[in-house]
Design an enzyme around this catalytic site. Structure first.
Site, PDB file in Angstrom:
ATOM      1  N   THR A  43       0.992  -1.303   0.028  1.00 49.69           N
ATOM      2  CA  THR A  43       0.128   0.050   0.017  1.00 49.69           C
ATOM      3  C   THR A  43       1.001   1.142  -0.019  1.00 49.69           C
ATOM      4  O   THR A  43       0.500   2.548   0.014  1.00 49.69           O
ATOM      5  CB  THR A  43      -0.952   0.024   1.139  1.00 49.69           C
ATOM      6  OG1 THR A  43      -0.114  -0.227   2.426  1.00 49.69           O
ATOM      7  CG2 THR A  43      -1.977  -1.116   1.367  1.00 49.69           C
ATOM      8  N   HIS A  48       5.577   0.005   7.258  1.00 51.49           N
ATOM      9  CA  HIS A  48       5.838   0.870   8.228  1.00 51.49           C
ATOM     10  C   HIS A  48       5.461   0.246   9.786  1.00 51.49           C
ATOM     11  O   HIS A  48       5.779  -1.043   9.744  1.00 51.49           O
ATOM     12  CB  HIS A  48       4.750   2.120   8.352  1.00 51.49           C
ATOM     13  CG  HIS A  48       3.420   1.578   8.203  1.00 51.49           C
ATOM     14  ND1 HIS A  48       2.720   0.853   9.083  1.00 51.49           N
ATOM     15  CD2 HIS A  48       2.428   1.392   6.945  1.00 51.49           C
ATOM     16  CE1 HIS A  48       1.412   0.452   8.792  1.00 51.49           C
ATOM     17  NE2 HIS A  48       1.230   1.033   7.486  1.00 51.49           N
ATOM     18  N   HIS A  51       3.453  -2.801  10.369  1.00 43.24           N
ATOM     19  CA  HIS A  51       3.819  -4.005   9.835  1.00 43.24           C
ATOM     20  C   HIS A  51       4.748  -4.910  10.658  1.00 43.24           C
ATOM     21  O   HIS A  51       5.262  -6.105  10.501  1.00 43.24           O
ATOM     22  CB  HIS A  51       4.352  -4.118   8.441  1.00 43.24           C
ATOM     23  CG  HIS A  51       3.376  -3.220   7.558  1.00 43.24           C
ATOM     24  ND1 HIS A  51       3.408  -2.136   6.950  1.00 43.24           N
ATOM     25  CD2 HIS A  51       2.383  -3.835   6.900  1.00 43.24           C
ATOM     26  CE1 HIS A  51       2.752  -1.845   6.298  1.00 43.24           C
ATOM     27  NE2 HIS A  51       1.652  -3.055   6.298  1.00 43.24           N
ATOM     28  N   LYS A  85     -12.205  -1.254   7.173  1.00 42.63           N
ATOM     29  CA  LYS A  85     -12.038   0.174   6.653  1.00 42.63           C
ATOM     30  C   LYS A  85     -13.216   0.734   6.302  1.00 42.63           C
ATOM     31  O   LYS A  85     -14.380   0.236   5.985  1.00 42.63           O
ATOM     32  CB  LYS A  85     -11.342   0.067   5.272  1.00 42.63           C
ATOM     33  CG  LYS A  85      -9.939  -0.691   5.189  1.00 42.63           C
ATOM     34  CD  LYS A  85      -8.873   0.118   5.696  1.00 42.63           C
ATOM     35  CE  LYS A  85      -7.572  -0.469   5.413  1.00 42.63           C
ATOM     36  NZ  LYS A  85      -7.493  -1.765   5.926  1.00 42.63           N
ATOM     37  N   ARG A  89     -11.456   1.972  -0.993  1.00 43.09           N
ATOM     38  CA  ARG A  89     -10.217   2.761  -1.353  1.00 43.09           C
ATOM     39  C   ARG A  89      -9.809   2.995  -2.582  1.00 43.09           C
ATOM     40  O   ARG A  89     -10.555   2.118  -3.431  1.00 43.09           O
ATOM     41  CB  ARG A  89      -9.242   1.541  -0.595  1.00 43.09           C
ATOM     42  CG  ARG A  89      -9.013   1.481   0.741  1.00 43.09           C
ATOM     43  CD  ARG A  89      -7.681   1.144   1.205  1.00 43.09           C
ATOM     44  NE  ARG A  89      -7.462  -0.312   1.605  1.00 43.09           N
ATOM     45  CZ  ARG A  89      -6.592  -0.843   1.806  1.00 43.09           C
ATOM     46  NH1 ARG A  89      -5.335   0.112   1.394  1.00 43.09           N
ATOM     47  NH2 ARG A  89      -6.150  -1.976   2.115  1.00 43.09           N
ATOM     48  N   GLN A 178      -7.583 -13.523  -0.753  1.00 43.07           N
ATOM     49  CA  GLN A 178      -6.687 -13.972   0.407  1.00 43.07           C
ATOM     50  C   GLN A 178      -6.722 -15.449   0.978  1.00 43.07           C
ATOM     51  O   GLN A 178      -5.760 -16.019   1.290  1.00 43.07           O
ATOM     52  CB  GLN A 178      -6.903 -13.076   1.702  1.00 43.07           C
ATOM     53  CG  GLN A 178      -5.930 -13.242   2.705  1.00 43.07           C
ATOM     54  CD  GLN A 178      -5.921 -12.223   3.768  1.00 43.07           C
ATOM     55  OE1 GLN A 178      -5.980 -10.869   3.301  1.00 43.07           O
ATOM     56  NE2 GLN A 178      -5.597 -12.564   4.875  1.00 43.07           N
ATOM     57  N   ASP A 199      -7.400  -7.747  12.549  1.00 41.72           N
ATOM     58  CA  ASP A 199      -8.281  -7.396  11.564  1.00 41.72           C
ATOM     59  C   ASP A 199      -8.486  -8.362  10.588  1.00 41.72           C
ATOM     60  O   ASP A 199      -9.316  -8.537   9.544  1.00 41.72           O
ATOM     61  CB  ASP A 199      -7.989  -6.052  10.851  1.00 41.72           C
ATOM     62  CG  ASP A 199      -6.741  -5.728  10.353  1.00 41.72           C
ATOM     63  OD1 ASP A 199      -5.881  -6.677  10.724  1.00 41.72           O
ATOM     64  OD2 ASP A 199      -6.384  -4.885   9.410  1.00 41.72           O
ATOM     65  N   LYS A 234      -3.493   6.889  17.741  1.00 39.23           N
ATOM     66  CA  LYS A 234      -3.195   5.839  17.044  1.00 39.23           C
ATOM     67  C   LYS A 234      -1.519   5.598  17.257  1.00 39.23           C
ATOM     68  O   LYS A 234      -0.843   6.559  17.189  1.00 39.23           O
ATOM     69  CB  LYS A 234      -3.354   6.135  15.466  1.00 39.23           C
ATOM     70  CG  LYS A 234      -3.522   4.886  14.747  1.00 39.23           C
ATOM     71  CD  LYS A 234      -4.112   5.586  13.306  1.00 39.23           C
ATOM     72  CE  LYS A 234      -4.361   4.125  12.390  1.00 39.23           C
ATOM     73  NZ  LYS A 234      -4.550   4.416  11.122  1.00 39.23           N
ATOM     74  N   LYS A 237       2.569   6.679  14.755  1.00 38.16           N
ATOM     75  CA  LYS A 237       2.237   8.104  13.996  1.00 38.16           C
ATOM     76  C   LYS A 237       3.204   8.998  14.538  1.00 38.16           C
ATOM     77  O   LYS A 237       3.031   9.440  15.731  1.00 38.16           O
ATOM     78  CB  LYS A 237       0.975   8.600  13.792  1.00 38.16           C
ATOM     79  CG  LYS A 237       0.045   7.750  12.979  1.00 38.16           C
ATOM     80  CD  LYS A 237      -0.009   8.052  11.388  1.00 38.16           C
ATOM     81  CE  LYS A 237      -1.000   7.530  10.494  1.00 38.16           C
ATOM     82  NZ  LYS A 237      -0.614   6.267   9.992  1.00 38.16           N
ATOM     83  N   THR A 238       3.930  10.160  13.683  1.00 43.20           N
ATOM     84  CA  THR A 238       4.434  11.370  14.366  1.00 43.20           C
ATOM     85  C   THR A 238       3.756  12.295  13.476  1.00 43.20           C
ATOM     86  O   THR A 238       3.185  12.228  12.912  1.00 43.20           O
ATOM     87  CB  THR A 238       5.800  11.237  14.203  1.00 43.20           C
ATOM     88  OG1 THR A 238       6.151  11.168  12.866  1.00 43.20           O
ATOM     89  CG2 THR A 238       6.601   9.991  14.917  1.00 43.20           C
TER      90      THR A 238
END
Length: 430
Positions: A43, A48, A51, A85, A89, A178, A199, A234, A237-238
């Site tokens: 994606t 990140h 994962h 989601k 998308r 999947q 999920d 979350k 994240k920064t």
RNA sequence: GGUGAGGUUCCCGAGUGGCCAAAGGGAUCAGACUGUAAAUCUGACGCGCGAGCUUCGGUGGUUCGAAUCCACCCCUCACCA
């Protein structure tokens, strides 16, 4: 204390959200080398932090003698996973997904040992999906799926029930793809366990069923908990967005800093999730921190362990060097070489523009990426939060860049260490 | 194809002719306090050092004046067919 079994260890770490029959799974894992897989959809051009837990999970299994397969979703990435989601998308072009798949492949292979004989396997589901024609897909695979069952899955429920949203057939089909992966991997590599984020439970059970129907075999599934933060925001994240594993997207220094800033309320959990330190050891660290007044050691240990794991010893050393230099409060010990090294180690750096006469600091710092807008710089200037070479810079010097960044005021006639706020540092050089 | 409901600044969500750069909340950033933590308080939060400039799905129009009214178009959703 004897070594914990894999499942015991994972449980102690809080790394198991759900499993298919735990008894059977334990027995299966005890019966010899198990092949397991986890999928990563392309994606973006890098993995990140989200994962990282499943990736490390593969490694944990490998350490206990099992064989991991990292599956890059070259095909599923073209479709988009609807699981939990809120919205449909945007589809990415085939070229982009292809490109991203290659990026992920490269990245994953740095993590897990793939080259030892019989070691881990890197696969791409595009290989067995791209040439399936529609009719075969519908007749051979689709026939095994009940739409009734598919729509009752929690992962797509909100999309089906929630007013104002919908789900396209494309995304709805994702779970079939999947599931097919699992079936295929079972057939090709005798893969008998799929892991994934919590999920993914729906997709995993779908695959288990397909394997049973098509291959007549009973296989297993295990999901990992969603990583949450104590304050409800979350994880991962920064200010700059996601924390990436690619050092070009998130420097090892920034990565190290991210972990260093972990809140106390999360740090011991994260040690269990993101490091290979024994649970007993982690508990000991926690006890020590509690016994000692003041600042805990856990954040430092966490930052070091994870940075080493992801970026290696050299990068960790660099990150620590920068941190030491910037946060020790004393920059006078730095010599010219040290400044140059800061940049090499990954401290954000920019060249001072040649023409400074009419350039406000707000613009200068924004363009260097220190802040995202002039307003932020202005706010910081007003609050004495901008420091250039240890000297506080106020708003009335906004138009004074030429003096502030002159050769005379530079360190070693070249360097300027700019600090915005407590944590943001940037190196400027002439 | 029909009917109905919608598309507002990062997100949620108010706003139905001037008082709107647009309530409120969240997220984010900065300051104080600390331990590069949390909690709390304060400030900022479209862009611009500033004068000022550009926004409320799109395009035109009405009006002194529109996110708000009109027309057409695009998109989303629900129900029906």
């Amino acid at each position: 204390m004897s070594k914990l079994s894999l499942i015991e260890d994972l449980k102690a770490r809080g790394l198991i959200a759900q499993t298919t029959s735990e008894e059977e799974l334990v027995e299966h894992l005890g019966s010899g080398r198990v092949t397991l897989y986890c999928g990563f959809d392309p994606t973006a051009d890098s993995l990140h932090l989200g994962h990282l837990v499943p990736l490390l999970m593969l490694k944990r299994f490998q350490e206990y003698g099992h064989r991991p397969i990292a599956l890059v979703g070259g095909a599923t990435g073209l479709i988009g996973d609807p699981s939990f989601k809120a919205q449909e998308r945007q589809l990415n072009s085939a070229e982009v997904v292809q490109d991203w798949s290659n990026c992920l492949k490269r990245q994953i292979s740095q993590f897990i040992e793939f080259n030892d004989n019989g070691g881990a396997i890197l696969a791409n589901n595009y290989d067995w999906t791209s040439n399936v024609d529609v009719l075969s897909f519908l007749r051979d695979i689709g026939k095994h799926f009940s739409v009734n069952k598919m729509i009752s899955k929690e992962s797509v429920k909100q999309r089906i029930e929630r007013e104002g949203e919908g789900i396209s057939f494309t995304e709805f089909t994702y779970q079939i793809l999947q599931s097919y992966d699992y079936q295929k991997l079972n057939e090709l590599y005798d893969c008998t366990l799929q892991i994934g984020g919590s999920d993914q439970w729906g997709n995993i059970t779908g695959g288990i069923e397909l394997v049973r129907r098509m291959n007549g075999r009973s296989v297993h599934g295990l999901t990992l908990p969603l990583i949450t933060k104590s304050d409800g925001t979350k994880f991962g994240k920064t200010e700059g967005g996601a924390v990436w594993l690619d050092p070009k997207k998130t420097s090892p220094y920034a990565f190290y800093q991210f972990w260093l800033q972990t809140p106390d309320a999360d740090v011991y959990r994260f040690l269990k999730f993101f490091t290979f330190l024994d649970v007993a050891r982690i508990e000991a660290i926690e006890a020590e921190d509690q016994a000692r007044e003041g600042r805990p050691e856990a954040q430092r240990i966490l930052a070091e362990e994870v940075t080493r794991l992801v970026h290696g010893d050299d990068a960790l050393a660099g990150a620590r060097r920068i941190t030491e230099a910037l946060f020790s409060g004393d920059h006078s010990t730095l010599d010219a070489d040290d400044y140059a090294q800061l940049q090499l180690d990954g401290l954000p750096a920019s060249q001072v523009p040649a023409e400074l006469a009419d350039l406000p600091l707000t613009t200068l710092l924004t363009e260097a990426g220190v802040a995202t807008s002039g307003k932020q710089v202005k706010d910081a200037l007003q609050r004495s939060a901008v420091v250039i070479n240890d000297e506080v810079c106020s708003l009335d010097r906004n138009m004074d860049a030429a003096t502030l960044f002159s050769k005379e005021s530079a360190r070693f006639e070249r360097f300027f260490l700019v600090k915005l706020g407590k944590k943001k540092h940037h190196l400027f050089y002439l």
